[in-house]
Scaffold this motif. Structure first.
Motif, PDB file in Angstrom:
ATOM      1  N   UNK A 107       0.833  -1.202   0.000  1.00  9.48           N
ATOM      2  CA  UNK A 107       0.000   0.000   0.000  1.00  9.48           C
ATOM      3  C   UNK A 107       0.869   1.254   0.000  1.00  9.48           C
ATOM      4  N   UNK A 108       0.349   2.304  -0.614  1.00 10.70           N
ATOM      5  CA  UNK A 108       1.053   3.580  -0.679  1.00 10.70           C
ATOM      6  C   UNK A 108       1.008   4.261   0.691  1.00 10.70           C
ATOM      7  N   UNK A 109       2.149   4.781   1.138  1.00 10.38           N
ATOM      8  CA  UNK A 109       2.232   5.362   2.474  1.00 10.38           C
ATOM      9  C   UNK A 109       1.338   6.586   2.624  1.00 10.38           C
ATOM     10  N   UNK A 110       1.213   7.396   1.559  1.00  9.51           N
ATOM     11  CA  UNK A 110       0.343   8.576   1.630  1.00  9.51           C
ATOM     12  C   UNK A 110      -1.124   8.175   1.759  1.00  9.51           C
ATOM     13  N   UNK A 111      -1.498   7.118   1.048  1.00 11.46           N
ATOM     14  CA  UNK A 111      -2.874   6.636   1.133  1.00 11.46           C
ATOM     15  C   UNK A 111      -3.165   6.071   2.518  1.00 11.46           C
ATOM     16  N   UNK A 112      -2.193   5.376   3.085  1.00 10.14           N
ATOM     17  CA  UNK A 112      -2.352   4.834   4.435  1.00 10.14           C
ATOM     18  C   UNK A 112      -2.559   5.964   5.443  1.00 10.14           C
ATOM     19  N   UNK A 113      -1.778   7.016   5.281  1.00 13.40           N
ATOM     20  CA  UNK A 113      -1.875   8.147   6.207  1.00 13.40           C
ATOM     21  C   UNK A 113      -3.234   8.827   6.123  1.00 13.40           C
ATOM     22  N   UNK A 114      -3.690   9.122   4.906  1.00 13.71           N
ATOM     23  CA  UNK A 114      -4.964   9.824   4.747  1.00 13.71           C
ATOM     24  C   UNK A 114      -6.147   8.952   5.170  1.00 13.71           C
TER      25      UNK A 114
END
Length: 216
Positions: A81-88
């Motif tokens: 998974x993309x880290x930015x997507x995980x954060x948001x």
């Protein structure tokens, strides 16, 4: 009652052979036939299961209450998974502990309860991620055990045993109108760490869980 109810079912080792087999033949070793791990179910146990009676029962329920430091709630994600997507996705995700803050803002009757007292008057709705007033039944809350070596998280656990009317993290660190910077300082202000009480309480709690080597 069946003997040794916590022992588990009786087991036996079996070996299957053919006595009429010609002894002049070279024996073929079949390890599967040589060893069977068999489970024995007595007539009493069989009838109990046929009628679908409860195998075990626990009352009252004792839910484990989780908690965490600010911005340190656990999240689950896949390796790709993309880290930015995980954060948001998880930036504003609520937990059982954060939902307790929100419930104290909504329900006045909850403000007079500490965190571990909450399950006796409220029900945790896991799917909705919120606390709802309890309409029937009882429950006893249990705070997740935290060893003293984890520092601030341990001191947070100590405060949660006493603090009420908490709608945010600052409320937990507020003692007699003073907001302390750390949970440890708040514990000192409440007298929870005076005269080695911190270590005595830790030994008492862990004495039912740890071996003598771990206690030393």
């Amino acid at each position: 009652m069946i003997k040794y109810i916590n022992k588990g079912p009786d087991r036996a080792n079996l070996k299957i052979t053919n006595p009429h087999k010609d002894s002049t033949e070279i024996p073929v070793i079949d390890e599967i036939k040589q060893y069977y791990d068999c489970r024995y179910i007595s007539p009493y146990e069989a009838v109990w299961r046929i009628f679908a009676f409860d195998i075990h029962h626990r009352w009252p329920p004792v839910p484990r209450l989780t908690f965490h430091l600010l911005y340190e709630q656990p999240i689950l994600f896949k390796d790709n998974e993309d880290i930015d997507e995980i954060f948001h996705t998880n930036e504003h995700k609520r937990t059982m502990f954060l939902a307790w803050f929100e419930a104290n803002k909504i329900y006045p009757e909850g403000k007079n309860l500490s965190y571990f007292e909450y399950p006796n008057h409220f029900v945790w709705m896991a799917e909705q991620i919120e606390w709802k007033p309890r309409k029937r039944g009882v429950s006893i809350g249990r705070l997740t055990y935290i060893p003293p070596g984890l520092g601030e998280l341990y001191y947070l656990m100590l405060l949660l045993n006493f603090k009420k009317v908490c709608c945010n993290y600052a409320n937990i660190r507020t003692i007699n109108g003073v907001i302390y910077k750390t949970y440890k300082e708040a514990c000192y202000a409440m007298g929870l760490l005076a005269e080695d009480k911190e270590f005595i309480d830790a030994i008492i709690v862990v004495s039912t869980l740890a071996s003598e080597t771990q206690l030393r």
